[in-house]
Design a protein around this motif. Structure first.
Motif, short mmCIF file in Angstrom:
data_model
loop_
_atom_site.label_atom_id
_atom_site.label_comp_id
_atom_site.label_asym_id
_atom_site.label_seq_id
_atom_site.Cartn_x
_atom_site.Cartn_y
_atom_site.Cartn_z
N ASP A 27 0.81 -1.21 0.00
CA ASP A 27 0.00 0.00 0.00
C ASP A 27 0.85 1.27 0.00
OD1 ASP A 27 0.99 -0.58 2.46
OD2 ASP A 27 -0.81 -0.07 3.59
N SER A 53 0.37 4.11 -2.82
CA SER A 53 0.05 5.50 -2.49
C SER A 53 1.09 6.45 -3.06
CB SER A 53 -0.03 5.67 -0.97
OG SER A 53 -0.99 4.79 -0.41
N THR A 74 -2.28 13.70 -1.52
CA THR A 74 -2.96 12.52 -2.07
C THR A 74 -2.38 11.24 -1.47
OG1 THR A 74 -3.32 13.73 -4.13
CG2 THR A 74 -3.59 11.35 -4.19
N SER A 75 -1.06 11.14 -1.43
CA SER A 75 -0.43 9.93 -0.88
C SER A 75 -0.80 9.72 0.58
CB SER A 75 1.09 10.02 -1.02
OG SER A 75 1.46 10.15 -2.38
N LEU A 99 -4.52 8.46 1.03
CA LEU A 99 -4.67 7.04 0.69
C LEU A 99 -4.00 6.16 1.72
CD1 LEU A 99 -4.08 7.06 -3.19
CD2 LEU A 99 -6.21 6.62 -1.99
N TYR A 100 -2.81 6.55 2.14
CA TYR A 100 -2.07 5.76 3.13
C TYR A 100 -2.85 5.66 4.44
CZ TYR A 100 1.72 4.57 6.37
OH TYR A 100 2.49 3.99 7.35
N ILE A 155 5.38 8.04 4.58
CA ILE A 155 4.77 8.17 3.26
C ILE A 155 5.21 9.46 2.58
CG2 ILE A 155 2.66 9.30 4.10
CD1 ILE A 155 2.96 6.77 1.21
N THR A 159 7.16 9.44 -1.04
CA THR A 159 6.58 10.21 -2.14
C THR A 159 7.58 11.21 -2.70
OG1 THR A 159 4.39 10.00 -1.12
CG2 THR A 159 4.67 11.69 -2.80
#
Length: 817
Positions: free
Chosen positions: A501, A505, A556-557, A560-561, A572, A576
Motif C-alpha cells: 500500500d 500511495s 494525495t499519498s 490514501l495511506y 509516506i 513520495t
C-alpha cells in the motif's frame, strides 16, 4: 442608494452628472456609450478651460511676447486659387505630409496612421474632423450643451474618469505575450533605443542520424572569444542549446556583396588541427545541421519542393559528402563526378527582410530609416575564394587530405517589404509545418472513442444507481445475472487494502503531481506564453510547476495511506518525495555520463545538476511533507461497506479477464487518442522541428484523461461482476498500460523515421524514451485509479442503503418477537 423597480426613477436629489447620465439612459431605454475618443475629448476640454482661466499666468509658456493679447490673423490659402491647384493638393501623399509635420513638430507629430486618415478624409471632401456613424456606436455631436455637460461631468467625477483613462492607456501598452520587438535604424537616433548593427548568434549543431548534438566551437568554424554569450534559461541548458555570439555582424540597411570572416588552415604536422579536421569530416558524413538566430528568429534555409511550394527549414548543412559509390545526402546538390569528396559550405548569402513600421506602432516614434526585421533567410554555397568569386571552384578535399585551407565569407542583401508586419513574422516559418487538418482529424477520431465509452459508462451507472426506477430499467435494461448480483457478492471485500500500500500511495501521489503539471504547462502554452520565440521556456515551466506542486502529491499519498490503515505520515511523505524522482534522476545521470564522454552539448553541466538537486531537496521535498501533513490531518475516507474479517475466495476467472491480457488490451484506446499527436511531438524532439499545436494538444490531453477514466471504469466493472475484488493495482495498471504502447510506438518511430545506426545514439534514444514512458505511466495510472475509486464508492453506496434497510427490518422483527 436609489432603488428602481417597475418604472422610471423620478426622485433624484443628487447633482452627480454620471448618475444623471445613467438614470437618463435607463428611463429612456437607451444605451450609454463611453468611447475612448470621448474620454480624451474631456481631457482636452478640461485642459482648454484651465488655460483659458489662467491665461495670464501661462502666457509665457506659450508665446514669447508679454504685451497682452494680440490679433491672430488667418491668411487665405491663395495657392488653391484654381481647380488644378486643388487637385494637386488633394493628391499629396500622406508620407510627404507626415515628413513636413515631423520636420516642424518633431516627437509631437501625430502618428502616421492618423495623418493618413486625415488626408483620406480631406480627399473625400470633409472639412472637419468629426466622428461619423459607426456600427454599434452612437454619432458624436459637438454642441454647446454637450460640452457643458461633459465639463460638469469631468469636474464632479474626476477620479472616475482618471481611472478610465489609466485603464485605457494601460491596455494600449500591454504586449501579450511575445517578446518585445527590437528596433533597427541606419544611424543612431536621439531619444530612440534602436540598434544600428545586426548580430547573428550561433547555436548547437544537430543531426538526423545521431542523438549527439555539439556546440558550434566543437567544429573548426570562425568564432569570437571576447564577447559574452546570452544568458540561457534552465530549459535551454537541459535540451542542449548553447547560444554564442559569432563574427557575422553587419550594419542595418547596408548591402554587402562580399565580407571576409576568416580562414581555417589544417596542416599535417599539427595534431589538434587534424583532430578538428576529422570532426569536420564526421560532421559532414552524419549531415550535421547548423541553427543560427538573428533578432530572436531562426535563420531559415528556404527552397522550392517538387510542388513548387516554398519550404523553409530552421537549419542548414555544414557541407556534403559524396561517397565512393557516388551516393550523397539530399542536401548536396553538387554533381561533378568526384567520389569520396567532401564539400564544405563556406560561403553564406543572407537575405534580411524588414518592414518600416513608420507611424503604425503605438508607444514608439520611428524615424525614416528605423524598422523591424521580418525574416532572415540564408543560402549556402561552396566557394574557394576569399573575395566571393561566384565562378570559383568549390572547396573540396578527400578523406585522406591533410593540408587544407578553407576561407569563410558571406554576403548580405537587405529587402524592404510592406506586406508583412512584425507580429506576423513567424508565419512563413510555421506554414512549412504540417497543416491543422490532420489535427482536427485526430481530435474527431478521439471524440468518437470518447462518445462510445461514455455511452457504456452511462448505461452501467444507470443500471446500478437507478435500479428501482422503472423508467431507467425500461431504458437500459437490467443486464445479465452476473451484472445484477456478481459485484454485490463481494461487497465485504471490495475495499480491502491492496498489497504494498505504501508503494501504491506513492505512485498515485506522484501521478497526480505530474497530471497537474501537464495541465498547467499546457494552459500556459496554449495561451502562447511558451511560444517558439522563447526556446526552453516549455521545459522550464514544466520543471518549476512540478517542483511547486509537491503539496498535492503529498496530500494525495497521505490520504490514501491513512485510508489503508497507515499511521506514520513522515514515512509516506519521504517515499513520495524520493522514490519516483530518484528513479528519473538515476536514468538522467547515466545518460549524462554518456553525453559527457562524447562531448555533447546536451550534457548537463555540474552547476545545473546542483541546481536541479537544490530544487528537488530544498523546495519540492518540503512541499511534499507539508502536503502529507495536511492530508494526514484530514479525516479518513469512510468505506460505504464494512470489510469482512475473512477474505472471500475469488472464483476461477475466464480467459478474457486474466490480469495480463486485460491490462495490455485496455491501453489501446487511450493510445489511439494520442498517437497522431505523438508523431508531431517526437518530430519536435528528435527531428528538431517546431511544435506549436498546443491548443490541439490541450484538447487531446483532456480527451486522454476522459478515455483513461472511462476505460478503467468499464474494465473494473467487468472484473467486479466476475467477483474479483483485486481492483486497486489493476485500475492503476489498466490505464498505465498506455505507456507500454508509447514505448512500442517510439521503437517503431526509431526504426522507420530516424536514420540512427551508432550504438551510443541508440542507447541515448531508448534511455530518454524509457524516462518519458515512466512519466506517462505515472500520469495515466493515477488518472485511471482515481476514476475507478470514484466509481466503486459510487456503486457500493447503493448497497450501503440496502444494508441499512435490511438491518432496520431485522431489528424490528426481533423487537416484535
Amino acid at each position: 442608494m436609489y432603488t428602481v423597480t417597475n418604472g422610471p426613477c423620478t426622485r433624484l436629489n443628487s447633482t452627480n452628472a454620471v448618475l444623471k447620465a445613467f438614470l437618463l439612459a435607463y428611463n429612456n431605454h437607451q444605451d450609454l456609450v463611453l468611447s475612448p475618443d470621448d474620454m480624451w475629448f474631456i481631457v482636452c476640454l478640461q485642459y482648454a478651460k484651465y488655460v483659458n482661466d489662467h491665461a495670464e499666468q501661462l502666457r509665457s509658456l506659450f508665446v514669447e511676447h508679454s504685451e497682452g493679447k494680440k490679433v491672430l490673423c488667418v491668411m487665405e490659402l491663395a495657392f488653391l486659387s484654381d481647380e488644378n491647384d486643388l487637385c494637386t493638393a488633394l493628391n499629396v501623399l500622406p508620407g510627404v505630409i507626415y515628413d513636413e509635420l515631423y520636420s516642424v513638430c518633431g516627437d509631437q507629430t501625430p502618428f502616421y496612421a492618423t495623418v493618413k486618415r486625415w488626408a483620406k478624409w480631406f480627399r473625400e471632401g470633409r472639412d472637419e474632423v468629426e466622428d461619423g456613424a459607426r456600427p454599434g456606436r452612437s454619432v458624436t455631436e459637438t454642441t454647446s450643451e454637450n460640452i457643458e455637460n461633459i465639463i460638469n461631468m469631468a469636474i464632479r467625477n474626476s477620479n472616475f474618469f482618471l481611472l478610465i483613462l489609466l485603464l485605457s492607456s494601460s491596455i494600449n501598452a500591454f504586449n501579450l505575450p511575445g517578446l518585445a520587438p527590437n528596433e533597427y535604424c541606419r544611424f543612431p537616433l536621439p531619444g530612440l533605443k534602436c540598434k544600428t548593427q545586426v548580430e547573428v548568434y550561433v547555436n548547437r549543431l544537430n543531426s538526423f542520424e545521431s542523438v549527439l548534438s555539439h556546440e558550434y566551437s566543437y567544429f573548426p568554424f570562425c568564432t569570437v572569444n571576447d564577447e559574452p554569450s546570452p544568458i540561457e534559461n534552465l530549459g535551454q541548458v537541459l535540451i542542449g542549446e548553447r547560444i554564442q555570439p559569432s563574427p557575422y555582424k553587419f550594419d542595418f540597411l547596408t548591402n554587402y556583396y562580399c565580407r571576409y570572416v576568416c580562414t581555417k588552415k589544417f596542416t599535417s604536422t599539427d595534431t589538434n588541427q587534424q583532430e578538428m579536421l576529422k570532426r569536420l569530416m564526421k560532421g559532414i558524413i552524419l549531415n550535421y545541421q547548423q541553427e543560427w538566430k538573428l533578432d530572436n528568429i531562426p535563420i531559415m534555409l528556404c527552397y522550392r519542393n517538387s510542388e513548387n511550394k516554398e519550404f523553409c527549414s530552421r537549419s542548414f548543412p555544414i557541407g556534403c559528402y559524396v561517397n565512393k559509390s557516388d551516393q550523397t545526402k539530399k542536401s548536396c546538390n553538387i554533381r561533378d563526378e568526384k567520389n569520396d569528396t567532401f564539400y564544405i559550405f563556406n560561403h553564406l548569402d543572407f537575405e534580411i527582410t524588414y518592414h518600416n513600421e513608420l507611424g503604425e506602432t503605438l508607444g514608439s516614434t520611428f524615424g525614416k530609416d528605423s524598422s523591424r526585421i521580418i525574416s532572415a533567410k540564408i543560402q549556402v554555397n561552396s566557394l574557394n575564394s576569399n573575395r566571393c568569386d561566384r565562378a570559383a571552384a568549390p572547396v573540396t578535399f578527400q578523406s585522406t587530405s591533410k593540408d587544407i585551407e578553407i576561407p569563410f565569407t558571406y554576403s548580405v542583401t537587405i529587402i524592404k517589404t510592406s506586406d508583412i508586419h512584425w507580429a506576423s513574422r513567424w508565419d512563413y516559418i510555421l506554414k512549412s509545418l504540417p497543416q491543422t487538418r490532420i489535427q482536427w482529424f485526430s481530435i474527431l477520431n478521439s471524440l468518437v472513442i470518447v462518445l462510445f465509452l461514455s455511452g457504456l459508462v452511462a448505461i452501467i451507472l444507470l443500471r446500478t444507481l437507478c435500479k428501482n426506477n422503472p423508467r431507467c430499467i425500461q431504458m437500459v435494461g437490467t443486464g445479465t445475472e452476473k451484472e445484477q448480483f456478481g459485484w454485490k457478492q463481494i461487497d465485504g471485500d471490495v475495499f480491502r487494502p491492496p498489497q504494498k500500500d505504501i508503494l501504491f500511495s506513492t505512485l498515485v501521489g506522484n501521478g497526480v503531481q505530474i497530471a497537474m503539471t501537464f495541465l498547467i504547462t499546457l494552459v500556459f502554452a496554449a495561451l502562447d506564453f511558451l511560444s517558439p520565440e522563447k526556446p526552453g521556456a516549455l521545459l522550464t515551466c514544466f520543471i518549476l510547476c512540478y517542483v511547486l506542486l509537491g503539496i498535492p502529491a503529498g496530500y494525495t499519498s497521505a490520504r490514501l495511506y491513512k485510508m489503508f490503515g497507515g499511521t506514520n505520515w513522515q514515512k509516506i511523505a519521504l517515499t513520495t518525495a524520493i522514490t519516483c524522482p530518484s528513479l528519473i534522476f538515476v536514468i538522467l545521470f547515466v545518460l549524462n555520463l554518456v553525453l559527457w564522454e562524447n562531448v555533447s552539448s546536451t550534457a548537463i553541466p555540474c552547476t545545473t545538476f546542483v541546481a536541479l538537486l537544490a530544487l528537488w531537496f530544498c523546495i519540492s521535498t518540503p512541499l511534499v511533507f507539508i502536503g502529507a501533513y495536511l492530508g494526514f490531518k484530514r479525516p479518513v475516507y469512510k468505506n460505504p461497506i464494512p470489510i469482512n474479517q475473512i477474505p472471500r475466495e475469488i472464483p476461477k476467472q475466464p480467459l478474457y479477464t486474466k490480469p495480463l491480457l486485460s491490462i495490455l488490451v485496455s491501453g489501446i484506446l487511450p493510445f489511439g487518442c494520442i498517437f497522431i499527436q505523438l508523431f508531431f511531438i517526437l518530430n519536435s524532439i528528435w527531428a528538431h522541428q517546431y511544435y506549436h499545436y498546443f491548443g490541439f494538444l490541450l484538447i487531446v490531453y483532456i480527451i486522454l484523461i476522459i478515455t483513461c477514466s472511462e476505460t478503467t471504469i468499464l474494465l473494473c466493472y467487468f472484473h467486479l461482476c466476475t467477483e474479483d475484488y483485486n481492483w486497486w493495482w489493476r485500475s492503476f495498471l489498466t490505464s498505465g498500460s498506455t505507456a507500454v504502447y508509447f514505448f512500442l510506438y517510439s521503437g517503431y518511430y526509431f526504426a522507420t523515421k530516424l536514420k540512427i545506426s551508432d550504438g551510443v545514439s541508440t542507447f541515448l534514444y531508448f534511455g530518454y524514451t524509457l524516462m518519458l514512458t515512466f512519466i506517462l505511466f505515472l500520469f495515466t495510472g493515477a488518472i485511471g485509479f482515481l476514476a475507478c475509486f470514484w466509481f466503486v464508492r459510487k456503486i457500493y453506496s447503493v448497497i450501503k442503503w440496502d444494508y441499512v434497510k435490511q438491518v432496520a427490518i431485522n431489528d424490528i422483527s426481533n423487537y416484535f418477537k
